[in-house]
Motif scaffolding. Structure first.
Motif, PDB file in Angstrom:
ATOM      1  N   SER A  41     -10.882  -5.531  -7.561  1.00  0.00           N
ATOM      2  CA  SER A  41     -11.334  -5.203  -6.216  1.00  0.00           C
ATOM      3  C   SER A  41     -10.970  -6.327  -5.263  1.00  0.00           C
ATOM      4  O   SER A  41     -10.693  -7.449  -5.684  1.00  0.00           O
ATOM      5  N   GLU A  47      -3.165   1.342 -13.764  1.00  0.00           N
ATOM      6  CA  GLU A  47      -3.306  -0.109 -13.870  1.00  0.00           C
ATOM      7  C   GLU A  47      -2.208  -0.749 -14.708  1.00  0.00           C
ATOM      8  O   GLU A  47      -1.791  -1.869 -14.440  1.00  0.00           O
ATOM      9  N   LYS A  64       0.816  -1.222   0.000  1.00  0.00           N
ATOM     10  CA  LYS A  64       0.000   0.000   0.000  1.00  0.00           C
ATOM     11  C   LYS A  64       0.845   1.266   0.000  1.00  0.00           C
ATOM     12  O   LYS A  64       0.370   2.331  -0.378  1.00  0.00           O
ATOM     13  N   ALA A  83       1.440   3.589  -6.719  1.00  0.00           N
ATOM     14  CA  ALA A  83       0.472   3.127  -7.715  1.00  0.00           C
ATOM     15  C   ALA A  83      -0.572   2.177  -7.134  1.00  0.00           C
ATOM     16  O   ALA A  83      -1.507   1.800  -7.818  1.00  0.00           O
ATOM     17  N   VAL A  84      -0.423   1.802  -5.859  1.00  0.00           N
ATOM     18  CA  VAL A  84      -1.302   0.805  -5.261  1.00  0.00           C
ATOM     19  C   VAL A  84      -2.394   1.462  -4.416  1.00  0.00           C
ATOM     20  O   VAL A  84      -2.107   2.274  -3.548  1.00  0.00           O
ATOM     21  N   GLN A  85      -3.625   1.074  -4.678  1.00  0.00           N
ATOM     22  CA  GLN A  85      -4.767   1.578  -3.905  1.00  0.00           C
ATOM     23  C   GLN A  85      -5.042   0.689  -2.701  1.00  0.00           C
ATOM     24  O   GLN A  85      -5.281   1.165  -1.608  1.00  0.00           O
ATOM     25  N   ASN A  86      -5.036  -0.635  -2.921  1.00  0.00           N
ATOM     26  CA  ASN A  86      -5.334  -1.560  -1.833  1.00  0.00           C
ATOM     27  C   ASN A  86      -4.591  -2.865  -2.085  1.00  0.00           C
ATOM     28  O   ASN A  86      -4.236  -3.181  -3.219  1.00  0.00           O
ATOM     29  N   MET A  89      -4.824  -1.555  -8.229  1.00  0.00           N
ATOM     30  CA  MET A  89      -4.035  -0.394  -8.636  1.00  0.00           C
ATOM     31  C   MET A  89      -4.907   0.858  -8.631  1.00  0.00           C
ATOM     32  O   MET A  89      -6.124   0.777  -8.819  1.00  0.00           O
ATOM     33  N   LYS A  90      -4.269   2.004  -8.422  1.00  0.00           N
ATOM     34  CA  LYS A  90      -5.000   3.273  -8.490  1.00  0.00           C
ATOM     35  C   LYS A  90      -5.458   3.519  -9.919  1.00  0.00           C
ATOM     36  O   LYS A  90      -4.796   3.105 -10.877  1.00  0.00           O
ATOM     37  N   GLU A  91      -6.593   4.190 -10.038  1.00  0.00           N
ATOM     38  CA  GLU A  91      -7.168   4.461 -11.353  1.00  0.00           C
ATOM     39  C   GLU A  91      -6.168   5.198 -12.233  1.00  0.00           C
ATOM     40  O   GLU A  91      -5.516   6.156 -11.804  1.00  0.00           O
TER      41      GLU A  91
END
Length: 94
Positions: free
Chosen positions: A71, A40, A7, A11-14, A35-37
């Motif tokens: 997700s 990807e 995290k 570039a990583v969202q979750n 990945m963050k919008e």
């Protein structure tokens, strides 16, 4: 710990990590990463593995690999539903 390292990548969202069986070691960590919008296609799973590898001891490396997913299943309180992730992985759905 591995999830927090993943995290921390810009570039990583979750991220979520589960253990998958290994004959020699018992289990290997496998990461699922959202990945963050717009980012990807900026990072490959191997690049994320190397990112973690530089920050952990040898035994903590993501030997199970990294899967980029849309997700991660969460409970209403925001906890990761690891059992669902494991089922999806072992059923070949991820």
């Amino acid at each position: 710990m591995l999830e927090n390292i993943l995290k921390s990548h810009p570039a990583v969202q979750n991220a979520a990590v589960i253990g998958i069986p290994d004959e020699e070691d018992g289990e290997h960590p496998l990461a699922f990463v959202v990945m963050k919008e717009g980012l990807e296609h900026k990072m490959s799973p191997k690049q994320l593995e190397f990112y973690v590898e530089e920050k952990v001891q040898d035994r903590q490396r993501l030997r199970g690999g990294v899967k980029i997913v849309d997700s991660i299943p969460l409970t209403n309180t925001g906890k990761i539903k690891r059992n669902i992730l494991k089922n999806l992985y072992f059923n070949g759905e991820i």
